[in-house]
Design an enzyme around this catalytic site. Sequence first.
Site, PDB file in Angstrom:
ATOM      1  N   LYS A  87       0.850  -1.200   0.000  1.00 15.34           N
ATOM      2  CA  LYS A  87       0.000   0.000   0.000  1.00 15.34           C
ATOM      3  C   LYS A  87       0.883   1.246   0.000  1.00 15.34           C
ATOM      4  O   LYS A  87       1.782   1.385   0.830  1.00 15.34           O
ATOM      5  CB  LYS A  87      -0.910   0.015   1.232  1.00 15.34           C
ATOM      6  CG  LYS A  87      -2.145  -0.845   1.064  1.00 15.34           C
ATOM      7  CD  LYS A  87      -2.944  -0.915   2.331  1.00 15.34           C
ATOM      8  CE  LYS A  87      -4.063   0.090   2.363  1.00 15.34           C
ATOM      9  NZ  LYS A  87      -4.935  -0.122   3.563  1.00 15.34           N
TER      10      LYS A  87
HETATM   11  O1  G3P Z   1      -7.499   0.384   5.642  1.00 20.39           O
HETATM   12  C1  G3P Z   1      -7.999   1.500   4.988  1.00 20.39           C
HETATM   13  C2  G3P Z   1      -9.370   1.931   5.392  1.00 20.39           C
HETATM   14  O2  G3P Z   1     -10.283   0.895   5.175  1.00 20.39           O
HETATM   15  C3  G3P Z   1      -9.472   2.548   6.770  1.00 20.39           C
HETATM   16  O3  G3P Z   1     -10.772   2.635   7.252  1.00 20.39           O
HETATM   17  O4  G3P Z   1     -12.309   2.886   9.155  1.00 20.39           O
HETATM   18  O5  G3P Z   1      -9.988   3.810   9.332  1.00 20.39           O
HETATM   19  O6  G3P Z   1     -11.670   4.899   7.866  1.00 20.39           O
HETATM   20  P1  G3P Z   1     -11.192   3.614   8.454  1.00 20.39           P
END
Ligand code: G3P
Length: 218
Positions: A87
């Site tokens: 990533k």
């Molecule tokens: O891993 C990336 C993304 O899915 C993060 O999600 O819940 O931290 O906004 P969030």
Amino acid sequence: MIADMKFFLDTANVKEIAQAHEMGVLDGVTTNPTLLSKEGRDPVQVLKEICAIVDGPVNAEVISTDCEGMLREARRWAELDEKIVVKIPMTREGMKAVRKLSEEDIPTNVTLVFSPTQALIAAKAGADYVSPFVGRLDDRSEDGMDLVSKIIQIFDNYGFETEVIVASIRHPMHVVEAALMGADIATMPYAVFEKLFEHPLTDLGLQQFLADWGKLKR
Ligand code: G3P
């Protein structure tokens, strides 16, 4: 038409990943520095354990902000296991790194995507995946799923093979909308994954079937 909608788990918790894997519908895992930090263990060991469970891609993120640093980290992650997807954040330095990594056949997922132009640039740079963060946009009264729809249309217009990972999912409706739009992948927390299986009418119906069967004289 895409052959399958893939379910990824957005977690670094090995127990959750093992439980989801047992269900037979887990296609991959995404982690990020926050999720790995929550586990409080050596991230390399955690990623190794995840790769041993999951059959599909396992995403590990770089923390460098300069291209050279990202490349160093990406190559190290890639050596860990052939399932690793690196990533890379959606920055100018990040896109330079994505171009180089695509030439080295190291798969990349461009993360922190919040606009159609960012997704388009990532695809042009050679990213294998892009991750629009729908929940974080919804949290700001912006429409996360509208972004996904635009990205899918743009990629379709030009035949980009970059896969769209709907990320930052907060609830099952995000998964439903992603499927209706034909997104390639939805990555979700374990709590959302669990909810995809449930309906109270299923539970009530099963209860009734078992009760009626019990009344039968055999
Ligand atoms: O891993 C990336 C993304 O899915 C993060 O999600 O819940 O931290 O906004 P969030």
